[in-house]
Design a protein around this motif. Structure first.
Motif, PDB file in Angstrom:
ATOM      1  N   ARG A  79       0.905  -1.474  -0.192  1.00  0.00           N
ATOM      2  CA  ARG A  79       0.246   0.033  -0.537  1.00  0.00           C
ATOM      3  C   ARG A  79       0.428   1.402  -0.380  1.00  0.00           C
ATOM      4  NH1 ARG A  79      -5.102  -1.018   4.392  1.00  0.00           N
ATOM      5  NH2 ARG A  79      -5.504  -3.346   3.943  1.00  0.00           N
ATOM      6  N   ARG A  90      -2.903   4.862   8.582  1.00  0.00           N
ATOM      7  CA  ARG A  90      -3.303   4.986   7.733  1.00  0.00           C
ATOM      8  C   ARG A  90      -4.158   4.029   6.729  1.00  0.00           C
ATOM      9  NH1 ARG A  90      -4.815  10.054   8.270  1.00  0.00           N
ATOM     10  NH2 ARG A  90      -5.165   9.746  10.370  1.00  0.00           N
ATOM     11  N   SER A  91      -2.791   4.392   6.067  1.00  0.00           N
ATOM     12  CA  SER A  91      -3.182   3.186   4.525  1.00  0.00           C
ATOM     13  C   SER A  91      -3.246   1.940   5.123  1.00  0.00           C
ATOM     14  CB  SER A  91      -1.805   3.641   3.906  1.00  0.00           C
ATOM     15  OG  SER A  91      -1.984   3.203   2.633  1.00  0.00           O
ATOM     16  N   GLN A  94      -5.989   0.468   6.594  1.00  0.00           N
ATOM     17  CA  GLN A  94      -7.335   0.902   5.495  1.00  0.00           C
ATOM     18  C   GLN A  94      -8.012  -0.201   5.662  1.00  0.00           C
ATOM     19  OE1 GLN A  94      -6.636   3.780   2.539  1.00  0.00           O
ATOM     20  NE2 GLN A  94      -9.058   3.735   1.666  1.00  0.00           N
TER      21      GLN A  94
END
Length: 131
Positions: A79, A90-91, A94
């Motif tokens: 990612r 956060r990525s 997710q």
């Protein structure tokens, strides 16, 4: 964790800009891709986590241009990183379910072993903690 023996999703943070460490090795997008003893730092971490029985899935968060780098071949998914570490985290998180058990690992742990990762997971499980 309070989750019994559920398997863990590992998120390896290998993002960030080029820095003084990566400048030592031409072509390395950041310090995670610097070679030590013939293997990149991130490759060492992903390899240790891949050999950890409690880890069922590995998500690597790295610069998009590095997603095809062989150092990330052991990850199940790559990612994009973010401008700040919170963006990269956060990525990596997710789309994961709220009840997923997640182990966050930095990519600059050159002496991480599967035994140490297993021990950490088991100790956290016995601590019955949320974070």
């Amino acid at each position: 964790m309070g989750t019994g023996s559920r398997l863990v999703i590992a998120v390896v943070l290998a993002g960030g800009p080029a820095d003084a460490v990566s400048a030592l090795q031409p072509g390395a997008p950041n310090k995670a891709f610097v070679r030590v003893g013939g293997r990149t730092l991130v490759e060492r971490v992903v390899g240790a986590l891949r050999a950890t029985p409690e880890v069922e899935r590995i998500i690597a968060v790295a610069p998009t241009a590095a997603h095809l780098d062989p150092a990330l071949a052991g990850a199940d998914e790559c990612r994009p990183d973010g401008v700040h570490i919170r963006d990269s985290l956060r990525s990596g998180l997710q789309g994961l379910a709220p009840n997923d058990v997640v182990l966050i690992a930095a990519s600059d742990l050159p002496i991480l072993t599967s035994r140490a990762a297993s021990d950490f997971v088991e100790r956290v499980r016995h601590a019955d903690s949320e974070i």
